[in-house]
Design a protein around this motif. Sequence first.
Motif, PDB file in Angstrom:
ATOM      1  N   GLU A   1       0.828  -1.207   0.000  1.00 48.72           N
ATOM      2  CA  GLU A   1       0.000   0.000   0.000  1.00 48.72           C
ATOM      3  C   GLU A   1       0.863   1.258   0.000  1.00 48.72           C
ATOM      4  O   GLU A   1       0.570   2.209  -0.726  1.00 48.72           O
ATOM      5  N   GLU A   2       1.897   1.252   0.803  1.00 48.67           N
ATOM      6  CA  GLU A   2       2.779   2.416   0.889  1.00 48.67           C
ATOM      7  C   GLU A   2       3.507   2.660  -0.442  1.00 48.67           C
ATOM      8  O   GLU A   2       3.573   3.793  -0.923  1.00 48.67           O
ATOM      9  N   ALA A   3       4.027   1.604  -1.028  1.00 48.92           N
ATOM     10  CA  ALA A   3       4.759   1.734  -2.294  1.00 48.92           C
ATOM     11  C   ALA A   3       3.822   2.151  -3.428  1.00 48.92           C
ATOM     12  O   ALA A   3       4.164   3.014  -4.241  1.00 48.92           O
ATOM     13  N   VAL A   4       2.642   1.557  -3.479  1.00 50.80           N
ATOM     14  CA  VAL A   4       1.673   1.904  -4.512  1.00 50.80           C
ATOM     15  C   VAL A   4       1.231   3.360  -4.356  1.00 50.80           C
ATOM     16  O   VAL A   4       1.121   4.101  -5.340  1.00 50.80           O
ATOM     17  N   ALA A   5       1.017   3.786  -3.136  1.00 46.76           N
ATOM     18  CA  ALA A   5       0.611   5.172  -2.889  1.00 46.76           C
ATOM     19  C   ALA A   5       1.675   6.144  -3.393  1.00 46.76           C
ATOM     20  O   ALA A   5       1.350   7.177  -3.987  1.00 46.76           O
ATOM     21  N   ALA A   6       2.934   5.819  -3.182  1.00 51.81           N
ATOM     22  CA  ALA A   6       4.022   6.686  -3.663  1.00 51.81           C
ATOM     23  C   ALA A   6       4.012   6.768  -5.181  1.00 51.81           C
ATOM     24  O   ALA A   6       4.173   7.850  -5.761  1.00 51.81           O
ATOM     25  N   LEU A   7       3.785   5.642  -5.842  1.00 50.69           N
ATOM     26  CA  LEU A   7       3.754   5.647  -7.312  1.00 50.69           C
ATOM     27  C   LEU A   7       2.521   6.379  -7.834  1.00 50.69           C
ATOM     28  O   LEU A   7       2.595   7.074  -8.852  1.00 50.69           O
ATOM     29  N   LEU A   8       1.412   6.243  -7.137  1.00 51.60           N
ATOM     30  CA  LEU A   8       0.207   6.973  -7.548  1.00 51.60           C
ATOM     31  C   LEU A   8       0.404   8.483  -7.404  1.00 51.60           C
ATOM     32  O   LEU A   8      -0.077   9.255  -8.247  1.00 51.60           O
ATOM     33  N   ARG A   9       1.124   8.895  -6.373  1.00 51.21           N
ATOM     34  CA  ARG A   9       1.441  10.325  -6.230  1.00 51.21           C
ATOM     35  C   ARG A   9       2.288  10.803  -7.403  1.00 51.21           C
ATOM     36  O   ARG A   9       2.092  11.898  -7.923  1.00 51.21           O
ATOM     37  N   GLU A  10       3.217   9.970  -7.817  1.00 50.66           N
ATOM     38  CA  GLU A  10       4.057  10.318  -8.962  1.00 50.66           C
ATOM     39  C   GLU A  10       3.221  10.405 -10.243  1.00 50.66           C
ATOM     40  O   GLU A  10       3.413  11.301 -11.061  1.00 50.66           O
ATOM     41  N   LEU A  11       2.277   9.484 -10.410  1.00 51.50           N
ATOM     42  CA  LEU A  11       1.374   9.553 -11.563  1.00 51.50           C
ATOM     43  C   LEU A  11       0.549  10.837 -11.531  1.00 51.50           C
ATOM     44  O   LEU A  11       0.373  11.495 -12.561  1.00 51.50           O
TER      45      LEU A  11
END
Length: 64
Positions: A42-52
Motif C-alpha cells: 500500500e505504501e509503495a503503490v501510494a508513492a507511485l500513484l502520487r508520482e502519476l
Amino acid sequence: MRKEFARKSSREPRDREAERAFLKNKIEILRSDRKLSESEKEEAVAALLRELDRLEEEDPDGRS
C-alpha cells in the motif's frame, strides 16, 4: 560520470506517456509481489500513484 549523464539526459525530451506506462506497470508488479506485506504494498503503490498524479498535473492532456 553522473554530471555527464545528467547533462546528456537533460537534452532529451521526456516521454511522459512512457513514464506513465512504466509507473502503472510497477504498480501492478508491486500489487502481486508475494515478498511484501500488504502495508508495504500500500505504501509503495501510494508513492507511485502520487508520482502519476504529478505527471498528470504537469501534462494533463497526456502530451509529451
